[in-house]
Scaffold this active site. Structure first.
Site, mmCIF file in Angstrom:
data_model
loop_
_atom_site.group_PDB
_atom_site.id
_atom_site.type_symbol
_atom_site.label_atom_id
_atom_site.label_comp_id
_atom_site.label_asym_id
_atom_site.label_seq_id
_atom_site.Cartn_x
_atom_site.Cartn_y
_atom_site.Cartn_z
ATOM 1 N N LYS A 51 -35.994 -19.506 -86.147
ATOM 2 C CA LYS A 51 -34.634 -20.014 -86.380
ATOM 3 C C LYS A 51 -34.580 -21.530 -86.155
ATOM 4 O O LYS A 51 -33.940 -22.254 -86.911
ATOM 5 C CB LYS A 51 -33.636 -19.300 -85.450
ATOM 6 N N GLN A 95 -30.410 -14.720 -77.908
ATOM 7 C CA GLN A 95 -31.400 -13.829 -78.505
ATOM 8 C C GLN A 95 -31.434 -12.486 -77.782
ATOM 9 O O GLN A 95 -31.604 -12.427 -76.567
ATOM 10 C CB GLN A 95 -32.788 -14.502 -78.461
ATOM 11 N N ASP A 118 -23.341 -15.311 -84.629
ATOM 12 C CA ASP A 118 -23.972 -13.993 -84.781
ATOM 13 C C ASP A 118 -22.941 -12.953 -85.200
ATOM 14 O O ASP A 118 -23.295 -11.900 -85.729
ATOM 15 C CB ASP A 118 -24.573 -13.543 -83.438
#
Ligand code: NAP
Length: 291
Positions: A51, A95, A118
């Site tokens: 990412k 994460q 997200d």
């Protein structure tokens, strides 16, 4: 033979579009995403690196906060609070999976909705349910919608079956497919579903997000269906240096000849998840800079 939907190529187009868009914006700083990684889980290390790399290529700056495996909830909360309050940070990404002492739902909900790229927070899931344009939509299902649109897959009035009901893939996927504009008739299957073969074999669009190889065999797929394989599974292999290879949830070799379009694993849905994360980050940035 079916058309293989090339997720890498579609993701690359999105990266190029975002790079061009950022170059055309005249704000006095570039977008900034903050990554939080707790512990050293090898898959998480590699996902965050990927990412960061893609963000850098597009022109998004990133900050990486690495916390020890034993981090207590209050310390993680304090970091999230400081990033929420920091005007130079547009997006906060935590994460998963998190170590066991940390509560994932509470953690995701702590991220300010307008920095939750997200899309996992209650606020963003609520916006999605209400078809509110403020929603940041979870990146994997959002990426699948983008793949369907860019591959000219008709969804209006079609029967879509989603296997899996997780908060990050299955549930938002079903919501997106039934939204006005997409207009599919959606059925969701899970581990307690009965007659899955019968249900799946009626699907014009079959989306599989289970995490188990060969969940979908050829006899479960209608001729001419579009099949999207979300699963990422490691299976032992004597042909690779690592000793394993990645496969999806679909028996690709036998299903592909039956369907109109299908995504491969790897190279299908995976790259789209990262591309949509970048797209959401650019949207968050534009909203913040416009305030
Ligand atoms: P998850 O939270 O474990 O959910 C799996 C879902 O599959 C659950 O709803 C479960 O049902 C259902 N299920 C399990 N066994 C089943 C069976 N035999 N028949 C029908 N349904 C069954 O997983 P997830 O996070 O949604 O991820 C699913 C897969 O997608 C994993 O392989 C993951 O690695 C992959 N993934 C890929 C990406 C990407 O970018 N490509 C992103 C996210 C996830 P119950 O609810 O009844 O338990």
């Amino acid at each position: 033979m079916s058309e293989i939907i090339d997720g890498n190529a579609v993701a690359k187009s999105i990266h190029q579009e975002l790079t061009a868009e950022l170059a055309s914006l005249k704000y006095d700083r570039p977008p900034c995403v903050a990554f939080i990684r707790v512990g050293e889980d090898p898959a998480s290390v590699s996902y965050v690196k990927k990412k960061e790399k893609v963000a850098g290529e597009i022109g998004i700056t990133s900050r990486l906060h690495i916390l020890p495996e034993s981090t207590p909830q209050d310390e993680l909360n304090a970091l999230i609070d400081s990033l929420n309050a920091d005007d130079s940070v547009d997006a906060v990404l935590i994460q998963a999976p998190l170590p066991k002492q940390l509560n994932e739902r509470d953690t995701f909900n702590r991220v300010r909705a307008d920095k939750d790229v997200d899309g996992f927070s209650n606020a963003n899931l609520g916006f999605l349910c209400q078809e509110d344009s403020r929603a940041f939509v979870a990146c994997t299902p959002a990426g699948i919608i983008e793949l369907l649109k860019r591959s000219n897959v008709e969804t209006k009035g079609k029967k879509a079956v989603v296997i899996g009901r997780s908060l990050i893939v299955g549930k938002p996927m079903a919501l997106l497919l039934m939204q006005k504009g997409m207009d599919a008739t959606v059925t969701v299957c899970h581990s307690r579903s009965e007659n899955m073969k019968e249900i799946c074999s009626q699907a014009d669009i079959l989306i599989v997000a289970v995490g188990r190889p060969n969940t979908v065999s050829a006899d479960m797929v209608k001729d001419g269906a579009c099949v999207i394989d979300v699963g990422i599974n490691r299976v032992p292999s004597s042909e690779t240096k690592s000793g394993y290879r990645l496969v999806g949830d679909v028996d690709f070799a036998n299903v592909a000849p039956k369907c109109s379009k299908i995504t491969p694993v790897p190279g299908g849905v995976g790259p789209m998840t990262v591309a949509m994360l970048m797209k959401n980050t650019v949207s968050a940035y534009k909203r913040h800079m416009a305030k």
